[in-house]
Design a protein around this motif. Sequence first.
Motif, PDB file in Angstrom:
ATOM      1  N   PHE A 186     -23.908  -7.262   9.143  1.00 54.89           N
ATOM      2  CA  PHE A 186     -23.400  -7.074  10.506  1.00 54.89           C
ATOM      3  C   PHE A 186     -24.044  -5.840  11.134  1.00 54.89           C
ATOM      4  CE2 PHE A 186     -20.160  -5.354  13.492  1.00 54.89           C
ATOM      5  CZ  PHE A 186     -20.303  -6.338  14.450  1.00 54.89           C
ATOM      6  N   ARG A 187     -24.135  -4.764  10.362  1.00 55.77           N
ATOM      7  CA  ARG A 187     -24.758  -3.544  10.876  1.00 55.77           C
ATOM      8  C   ARG A 187     -26.209  -3.822  11.281  1.00 55.77           C
ATOM      9  NH1 ARG A 187     -23.281  -0.124   6.957  1.00 55.77           N
ATOM     10  NH2 ARG A 187     -25.212  -0.403   5.845  1.00 55.77           N
ATOM     11  N   GLU A 188     -26.934  -4.571  10.441  1.00 57.80           N
ATOM     12  CA  GLU A 188     -28.320  -4.935  10.764  1.00 57.80           C
ATOM     13  C   GLU A 188     -28.368  -5.760  12.047  1.00 57.80           C
ATOM     14  OE1 GLU A 188     -31.337  -5.218   8.328  1.00 57.80           O
ATOM     15  OE2 GLU A 188     -30.444  -3.437   7.444  1.00 57.80           O
ATOM     16  N   TYR A 189     -27.426  -6.702  12.179  1.00 55.44           N
ATOM     17  CA  TYR A 189     -27.359  -7.541  13.379  1.00 55.44           C
ATOM     18  C   TYR A 189     -27.187  -6.678  14.631  1.00 55.44           C
ATOM     19  CZ  TYR A 189     -25.225 -10.458  16.947  1.00 55.44           C
ATOM     20  OH  TYR A 189     -24.916 -11.061  18.146  1.00 55.44           O
ATOM     21  N   VAL A 190     -26.254  -5.738  14.566  1.00 61.73           N
ATOM     22  CA  VAL A 190     -25.986  -4.872  15.719  1.00 61.73           C
ATOM     23  C   VAL A 190     -27.245  -4.097  16.110  1.00 61.73           C
ATOM     24  CG1 VAL A 190     -24.686  -2.863  16.519  1.00 61.73           C
ATOM     25  CG2 VAL A 190     -23.521  -4.682  15.267  1.00 61.73           C
ATOM     26  N   TYR A 237     -18.794  -6.850  22.923  1.00 58.84           N
ATOM     27  CA  TYR A 237     -19.624  -8.003  22.591  1.00 58.84           C
ATOM     28  C   TYR A 237     -18.937  -8.838  21.520  1.00 58.84           C
ATOM     29  CZ  TYR A 237     -22.806  -4.799  24.852  1.00 58.84           C
ATOM     30  OH  TYR A 237     -23.362  -3.912  25.750  1.00 58.84           O
ATOM     31  N   GLU A 238     -19.178 -10.147  21.562  1.00 60.77           N
ATOM     32  CA  GLU A 238     -18.599 -11.071  20.580  1.00 60.77           C
ATOM     33  C   GLU A 238     -19.187 -10.798  19.196  1.00 60.77           C
ATOM     34  OE1 GLU A 238     -16.607 -13.972  21.084  1.00 60.77           O
ATOM     35  OE2 GLU A 238     -16.269 -13.494  23.187  1.00 60.77           O
ATOM     36  N   VAL A 239     -18.355 -10.934  18.184  1.00 62.64           N
ATOM     37  CA  VAL A 239     -18.824 -10.884  16.794  1.00 62.64           C
ATOM     38  C   VAL A 239     -19.204 -12.316  16.413  1.00 62.64           C
ATOM     39  CG1 VAL A 239     -18.179 -10.433  14.397  1.00 62.64           C
ATOM     40  CG2 VAL A 239     -17.327  -8.934  16.229  1.00 62.64           C
ATOM     41  N   PRO A 240     -20.465 -12.564  16.022  1.00 54.48           N
ATOM     42  CA  PRO A 240     -20.862 -13.937  15.658  1.00 54.48           C
ATOM     43  C   PRO A 240     -20.007 -14.493  14.521  1.00 54.48           C
ATOM     44  CG  PRO A 240     -22.788 -12.529  15.874  1.00 54.48           C
ATOM     45  CD  PRO A 240     -21.579 -11.626  15.931  1.00 54.48           C
ATOM     46  N   ASN A 241     -19.732 -15.800  14.581  1.00 55.28           N
ATOM     47  CA  ASN A 241     -18.874 -16.453  13.577  1.00 55.28           C
ATOM     48  C   ASN A 241     -19.371 -16.289  12.158  1.00 55.28           C
ATOM     49  OD1 ASN A 241     -16.949 -17.297  15.369  1.00 55.28           O
ATOM     50  ND2 ASN A 241     -17.830 -19.322  15.664  1.00 55.28           N
ATOM     51  N   ARG A 242     -20.668 -16.117  11.976  1.00 57.64           N
ATOM     52  CA  ARG A 242     -21.179 -16.006  10.603  1.00 57.64           C
ATOM     53  C   ARG A 242     -20.672 -14.743   9.898  1.00 57.64           C
ATOM     54  NH1 ARG A 242     -25.998 -14.852  13.593  1.00 57.64           N
ATOM     55  NH2 ARG A 242     -26.922 -12.841  13.097  1.00 57.64           N
ATOM     56  N   THR A 249     -12.827 -13.562  13.974  1.00 64.37           N
ATOM     57  CA  THR A 249     -12.078 -12.352  14.327  1.00 64.37           C
ATOM     58  C   THR A 249     -11.782 -12.358  15.812  1.00 64.37           C
ATOM     59  OG1 THR A 249     -12.058  -9.937  14.307  1.00 64.37           O
ATOM     60  CG2 THR A 249     -14.190 -10.976  14.678  1.00 64.37           C
ATOM     61  N   ARG A 250     -10.639 -11.780  16.160  1.00 62.07           N
ATOM     62  CA  ARG A 250     -10.326 -11.626  17.586  1.00 62.07           C
ATOM     63  C   ARG A 250     -10.921 -10.326  18.115  1.00 62.07           C
ATOM     64  NH1 ARG A 250      -5.635  -8.285  18.213  1.00 62.07           N
ATOM     65  NH2 ARG A 250      -4.766  -7.755  16.190  1.00 62.07           N
ATOM     66  N   TYR A 251     -11.456  -9.509  17.199  1.00 61.88           N
ATOM     67  CA  TYR A 251     -12.019  -8.234  17.612  1.00 61.88           C
ATOM     68  C   TYR A 251     -13.395  -8.406  18.227  1.00 61.88           C
ATOM     69  CZ  TYR A 251      -8.256  -6.435  14.723  1.00 61.88           C
ATOM     70  OH  TYR A 251      -7.036  -6.173  14.180  1.00 61.88           O
ATOM     71  N   ARG A 252     -13.806  -7.413  18.974  1.00 59.37           N
ATOM     72  CA  ARG A 252     -15.146  -7.361  19.558  1.00 59.37           C
ATOM     73  C   ARG A 252     -15.796  -6.087  19.044  1.00 59.37           C
ATOM     74  NH1 ARG A 252     -13.554 -11.592  20.172  1.00 59.37           N
ATOM     75  NH2 ARG A 252     -13.180 -12.788  22.052  1.00 59.37           N
TER      76      ARG A 252
END
Length: 73
Positions: free
Chosen positions: A7-11, A38-43, A47-50
Motif C-alpha cells: 500500500f505504501r508503494e502504491y501511494v 482518495y479511495e483505498v483500492p480493493n486489493r 475499508t470505509r477509510y480513505r
Amino acid sequence: ESTRPQFREYVVTQRHPSHRVQAEIRVGSELPQTVTYYEVPNRFGETRYRYTVVNDRTVLVDPSTRRIVQIVE
C-alpha cells in the motif's frame, strides 16, 4: 497488516500532493476540510477509510469524522 508495504508503494506511485497542516499528525487528529481524500483500492482490503498525504506522511482517515485512524509508515 501484511499489505501495508504494498500500500505504501502504491501511494508513492500515485504522487498525490502533500497537504500542509498545522495540527500534529497522530491517530485521532482531525484534519481540516480542505484536505482531499482518495479511495483505498480493493486489493488492499475492503475499508470505509480513505487515505491522504499530510505533511509528507500517508494517513488513513475516517471520512465521516476527518479523524486519522492510522499512520502508514
